[in-house]
Design an enzyme around this catalytic site. Structure first.
Site, PDB file in Angstrom:
ATOM      1  CG  ASP A  14      -2.095   0.921   1.106  1.00  0.00           C
ATOM      2  OD1 ASP A  14      -2.383   1.378  -0.014  1.00  0.00           O
ATOM      3  OD2 ASP A  14      -2.729   1.200   2.145  1.00  0.00           O
ATOM      4  CG  HIS A  31      -0.271   1.831  -9.279  1.00  0.00           C
ATOM      5  ND1 HIS A  31      -0.484   1.575  -7.949  1.00  0.00           N
ATOM      6  CD2 HIS A  31      -1.383   2.500  -9.714  1.00  0.00           C
ATOM      7  CE1 HIS A  31      -1.671   2.057  -7.589  1.00  0.00           C
ATOM      8  NE2 HIS A  31      -2.230   2.629  -8.630  1.00  0.00           N
ATOM      9  CG  LEU A 125       9.414 -17.209  -3.337  1.00  0.00           C
ATOM     10  CD1 LEU A 125       9.189 -17.261  -1.830  1.00  0.00           C
ATOM     11  CD2 LEU A 125       9.970 -15.826  -3.726  1.00  0.00           C
TER      12      LEU A 125
END
Ligand code: IPE
Ligand code: IPE
Ligand code: MG
Length: 238
Positions: A14, A31, A125
């Site tokens: 955020d 972004h 991962l």
């Protein structure tokens, strides 16, 4: 004390809009800048031996944002797949996308399919990207799946337990997040992994997402390892 590093870290990414506003830039620039932090987090998890990283990239509620911002976010997803797909595969990262993908454009859907397919063999991962994701909707979907199986006679309602519901979530088979990080200082979950975060350690940092580095992640893991997780029990020896 939790001497082991987290097996699963979840991140509410955020603060992109505020990062852009501070620089008099459009929200989309925030972004765009946040993509570097995604790469930092992936690298940090690989370094620390964290097995699962779950990133909240776009919520169901985010569909209510202006169309140009949504377009910019979907384009970023397509660029991420095109630019980082090979590197993720080389790093042994498997990418999975979780959410209601129905409303995505065909190009965004194709990007999702491609990255999941191309990285499927990764074992270092697991990178879950929550896209068009809402936790309540995920729980409703799980309830519906259970109801359908009950109607079909494959299970009895009285036998439904926590494990059976857990097995019908997008995160089926994964350990719950040990640590959830939210950047930009907000203290809320915003409809993220409500079931899975029942006993996660919560860490809120004021750092805006585009400024979040692998050093911030390392510090978060360090703090997690000094937390005492009790799971409702009392501390040994007290
Ligand atoms: C997070 O940054 C990215 C998404 C929710 C898609 P925001 O866009 O929410 O940034 P702020 O909260 O407005 O600063
Ligand atoms: C949560 O951030 C969703 C993502 C990080 C993708 P928001 O910025 O949408 O959440 P609120 O509106 O502050 O709760
Ligand atoms: Mg926000």
């Amino acid at each position: 004390m939790s001497p082991l590093p987290p097996r699963h870290i979840a991140v509410i990414m955020d603060g992109n809009g505020r990062w852009a506003r501070q620089r008099d830039l459009p929200r989309s620039a925030g972004h765009q800048a946040g993509m570097a932090s995604v790469r930092e987090c992936v690298a940090g998890c690989l370094e620390a031996g964290v097995g699962v990283l779950t990133l909240f990239a776009f919520s169901q509620e985010n569909w209510q944002r202006p169309a140009d911002e949504i377009d910019a976010l979907m384009t970023l997803l397509e660029e991420y797949v095109a630019q980082d797909g090979d590197e993720l595969r080389r790093q042994g990262v498997a990418v999975r996308v979780m959410g209601d993908l129905e409303p995505l454009t065909p190009a965004a859907r194709a990007a999702v399919d491609q990255i999941q397919h191309d990285t499927a063999a990764g074992t270092a991962l697991l990178l879950n990207i929550c896209l068009s994701y809402g936790s309540r909707a995920e729980l409703v979907r799980a309830a519906r799946l259970l109801a359908e199986e009950a109607v079909a006679g494959r299970l009895r309602p009285g036998d439904i337990d926590e494990a059976m519901l857990t097995a019908r979530l997008y995160t089926a088979g994964l350990p719950d997040p040990d640590l959830v990080i939210r950047t930009s200082g907000e203290h809320r979950l915003s409809n993220f992994l409500l079931w899975q975060l029942a006993y996660a350690e919560f860490l809120v940092t004021p750092v805006l997402w585009p400024d979040f580095t692998r050093e911030n992640l390392r510090a978060a893991i360090e703090e997690y390892m000094h937390r005492e997780r009790r799971f409702g029990r009392v501390r040994a020896g007290t």
